[in-house]
Scaffold this motif. Structure first.
Motif, PDB file in Angstrom:
ATOM      1  N   SER A 145       0.842  -1.198   0.000  1.00 55.49           N
ATOM      2  CA  SER A 145       0.000   0.000   0.000  1.00 55.49           C
ATOM      3  C   SER A 145       0.877   1.248   0.000  1.00 55.49           C
ATOM      4  O   SER A 145       2.087   1.179   0.184  1.00 55.49           O
ATOM      5  N   ASP A 185      -1.402   8.516   4.420  1.00 48.40           N
ATOM      6  CA  ASP A 185      -1.894   7.780   3.260  1.00 48.40           C
ATOM      7  C   ASP A 185      -2.307   8.810   2.219  1.00 48.40           C
ATOM      8  O   ASP A 185      -2.146  10.014   2.431  1.00 48.40           O
ATOM      9  N   ASP A 221      -5.441   4.155   0.159  1.00 52.42           N
ATOM     10  CA  ASP A 221      -6.579   3.541   0.829  1.00 52.42           C
ATOM     11  C   ASP A 221      -7.404   4.549   1.631  1.00 52.42           C
ATOM     12  O   ASP A 221      -8.398   4.182   2.229  1.00 52.42           O
TER      13      ASP A 221
END
Length: 133
Positions: free
Chosen positions: A12, A28, A36
């Protein structure tokens, strides 16, 4: 001071950041760019640093001057619609609980505009070097 940012081994884009003894910071990006949305993105941290710095700067001044500030709420609005052209707009709204006098309010806003992060963002030359470990 050193900040360490480590990517996750799960593929990720999510990252764990360590700042001094604080290691619970996660970063993120939005889904539309492959993330995500599991944590604030780098822009969020950039923007929140300005809001937090303005509120802290105003609060430190209020304490020094014994002003009856009970709480400060900083709301940061971002307009990144022209970021690709080099223009990034942030609007910070500060709400001061306990301050009703317009003159005192204006003074607190002036002081907030002198916060170190605003100066860093607007008048400092920042040199960035990227190198291999």
């Amino acid at each position: 001071m050193t900040i360490t940012v480590i990517t996750q081994r799960d593929g990720s884009l999510r990252q764990q950041a360590t700042v001094r003894e604080f290691s619970a910071l996660t970063v993120d990006v939005p889904r539309e760019v492959g993330g995500d949305e599991s944590a604030p993105d780098p822009h969020d941290y950039f923007d929140l640093s300005l809001g937090a710095c303005k509120a802290m700067t105003a609060l430190m001044y209020a304490r020094r001057k014994h002003l009856p500030v009970e709480a400060i709420t900083a709301t940061v609005e971002r307009d990144a619609s022209e970021e690709a052209r080099g223009h990034y707009r942030l609007t910070v709204t500060l709400a001061f609980e306990g301050i009703n006098d317009p003159e005192t309010l204006n003074r607190l806003l002036e002081i907030a505009d002198r916060c170190p992060i605003q100066r860093l963002m607007t008048v400092s030359d920042v040199d960035i070097t990227t190198r291999p470990a």
